[in-house]
Write a protein that holds these residues in place. Structure first.
Motif, short mmCIF file in Angstrom:
data_model
loop_
_atom_site.label_atom_id
_atom_site.label_comp_id
_atom_site.label_asym_id
_atom_site.label_seq_id
_atom_site.Cartn_x
_atom_site.Cartn_y
_atom_site.Cartn_z
N HIS A 57 19.25 29.48 1.34
CA HIS A 57 19.37 30.54 0.35
C HIS A 57 20.47 31.54 0.70
CE1 HIS A 57 16.87 32.21 3.53
NE2 HIS A 57 17.18 33.42 3.08
N LEU A 58 21.03 31.45 1.91
CA LEU A 58 22.08 32.37 2.36
C LEU A 58 23.46 31.78 2.08
CD1 LEU A 58 20.48 33.31 5.79
CD2 LEU A 58 20.43 34.64 3.67
N THR A 59 24.44 32.66 1.91
CA THR A 59 25.81 32.22 1.64
C THR A 59 26.68 32.47 2.86
OG1 THR A 59 25.53 32.76 -0.69
CG2 THR A 59 27.79 32.51 0.11
N PRO A 60 27.26 31.42 3.44
CA PRO A 60 28.17 31.59 4.58
C PRO A 60 29.42 32.36 4.14
CG PRO A 60 27.45 29.31 4.39
CD PRO A 60 27.03 30.01 3.13
N PRO A 61 30.14 32.98 5.08
CA PRO A 61 29.98 32.88 6.53
C PRO A 61 28.85 33.77 7.05
CG PRO A 61 31.86 34.25 6.02
CD PRO A 61 31.34 33.73 4.70
N LEU A 62 28.21 33.32 8.11
CA LEU A 62 27.10 34.03 8.76
C LEU A 62 27.28 33.98 10.27
CD1 LEU A 62 24.29 32.04 6.93
CD2 LEU A 62 24.91 34.39 6.39
N ILE A 63 26.85 35.02 10.93
CA ILE A 63 26.74 34.98 12.39
C ILE A 63 25.29 34.63 12.68
CG2 ILE A 63 26.93 36.29 14.55
CD1 ILE A 63 29.61 35.85 13.13
N CYS A 64 25.08 33.57 13.47
CA CYS A 64 23.72 33.08 13.74
C CYS A 64 23.52 32.82 15.22
CB CYS A 64 23.48 31.77 12.99
SG CYS A 64 23.53 31.91 11.20
N ASP A 65 22.29 33.03 15.66
CA ASP A 65 21.87 32.53 16.97
C ASP A 65 21.54 31.07 16.75
OD1 ASP A 65 22.09 34.87 18.47
OD2 ASP A 65 20.03 35.50 18.03
N VAL A 66 22.16 30.20 17.54
CA VAL A 66 21.99 28.76 17.37
C VAL A 66 21.51 28.16 18.68
CG1 VAL A 66 23.19 26.60 16.85
CG2 VAL A 66 23.78 28.66 15.60
N GLU A 67 20.43 27.38 18.61
CA GLU A 67 19.97 26.63 19.78
C GLU A 67 20.29 25.17 19.54
OE1 GLU A 67 15.90 27.26 20.87
OE2 GLU A 67 16.03 29.41 20.47
N MET A 68 20.71 24.49 20.61
CA MET A 68 21.00 23.08 20.49
C MET A 68 20.50 22.34 21.71
SD MET A 68 25.13 23.06 20.99
CE MET A 68 25.43 24.15 19.64
N HIS A 69 20.37 21.03 21.56
CA HIS A 69 19.96 20.18 22.67
C HIS A 69 20.71 18.85 22.57
CE1 HIS A 69 17.15 19.20 19.35
NE2 HIS A 69 17.25 17.98 19.82
N ASP A 70 20.76 18.16 23.68
CA ASP A 70 21.43 16.86 23.72
C ASP A 70 20.43 15.76 23.35
OD1 ASP A 70 23.71 18.10 24.59
OD2 ASP A 70 23.52 17.48 26.67
N ILE A 71 20.90 14.80 22.55
CA ILE A 71 20.09 13.63 22.20
C ILE A 71 20.98 12.39 22.34
CG2 ILE A 71 18.58 14.89 20.63
CD1 ILE A 71 20.16 13.55 18.31
N MET A 72 20.36 11.24 22.46
CA MET A 72 21.09 9.98 22.47
C MET A 72 21.08 9.41 21.06
SD MET A 72 22.27 9.58 25.48
CE MET A 72 22.82 7.88 25.50
N ARG A 73 22.26 9.10 20.53
CA ARG A 73 22.39 8.52 19.20
C ARG A 73 23.36 7.36 19.29
NH1 ARG A 73 23.10 12.79 15.26
NH2 ARG A 73 20.86 12.70 15.11
N TYR A 74 22.87 6.19 18.98
CA TYR A 74 23.69 4.97 19.03
C TYR A 74 24.37 4.81 20.40
CZ TYR A 74 22.99 5.49 14.04
OH TYR A 74 22.43 5.66 12.81
N GLY A 75 23.63 5.11 21.46
CA GLY A 75 24.12 4.92 22.82
C GLY A 75 25.07 6.01 23.31
N ARG A 76 25.22 7.08 22.52
CA ARG A 76 26.09 8.19 22.92
C ARG A 76 25.29 9.48 22.97
NH1 ARG A 76 30.05 9.05 18.66
NH2 ARG A 76 30.67 10.76 19.99
N ARG A 77 25.63 10.33 23.92
CA ARG A 77 24.99 11.65 24.00
C ARG A 77 25.71 12.58 23.05
NH1 ARG A 77 25.61 16.21 28.18
NH2 ARG A 77 27.58 15.15 28.35
N VAL A 78 24.95 13.22 22.15
CA VAL A 78 25.51 14.17 21.19
C VAL A 78 24.66 15.43 21.19
CG1 VAL A 78 26.53 12.40 19.70
CG2 VAL A 78 24.23 13.20 19.23
N GLN A 79 25.27 16.53 20.76
CA GLN A 79 24.53 17.78 20.63
C GLN A 79 23.98 17.87 19.21
OE1 GLN A 79 27.49 20.68 21.92
NE2 GLN A 79 26.19 21.06 23.68
N GLU A 80 22.71 18.26 19.11
CA GLU A 80 22.07 18.45 17.82
C GLU A 80 21.51 19.86 17.77
OE1 GLU A 80 19.45 15.52 15.43
OE2 GLU A 80 18.07 16.73 16.61
#
Length: 94
Positions: A57-80
């Motif tokens: 419901h919000l319109t970018p641009p926005l400053i946000c606190d973002v948390e992320m973690h690493d996952i394995m996707r198709y044999g590669r480590r990516v940040q989600e």
């Protein structure tokens, strides 16, 4: 993070009949300033649609606190992205 956009891309594959979620969060991250680099660069992170549903419901641009973690996707480590919490409206570039 400076969130400059997001896409909620969900549905059911017509080929397999399985659900998919290819939602993404688009951000602008600062470049390390040097003689040859100044400013910022856009980058994209995978993000579950349920996280983005909370800010759609919000319109970018926005400053946000973002948390992320690493996952394995198709044999590669990516940040989600696992959490996006708006802090304030970002000033649009002039």
């Amino acid at each position: 993070m400076n969130v400059i956009g997001f896409e909620i891309l969900t549905g059911t594959s017509s080929k397999t009949g399985k659900p998919y979620d290819m939602s993404r969060l688009h951000t602008c991250i600062p470049l390390s300033t040097s003689e040859t680099a100044k400013g910022a660069s856009g980058t994209t992170y995978d993000c579950p649609s349920e996280v983005l549903e909370k800010i759609k419901h919000l319109t970018p641009p926005l400053i946000c606190d973002v948390e992320m973690h690493d996952i394995m996707r198709y044999g590669r480590r990516v940040q989600e992205i696992s959490s996006v919490i708006p802090v304030e409206r970002a000033k649009a570039a002039a």
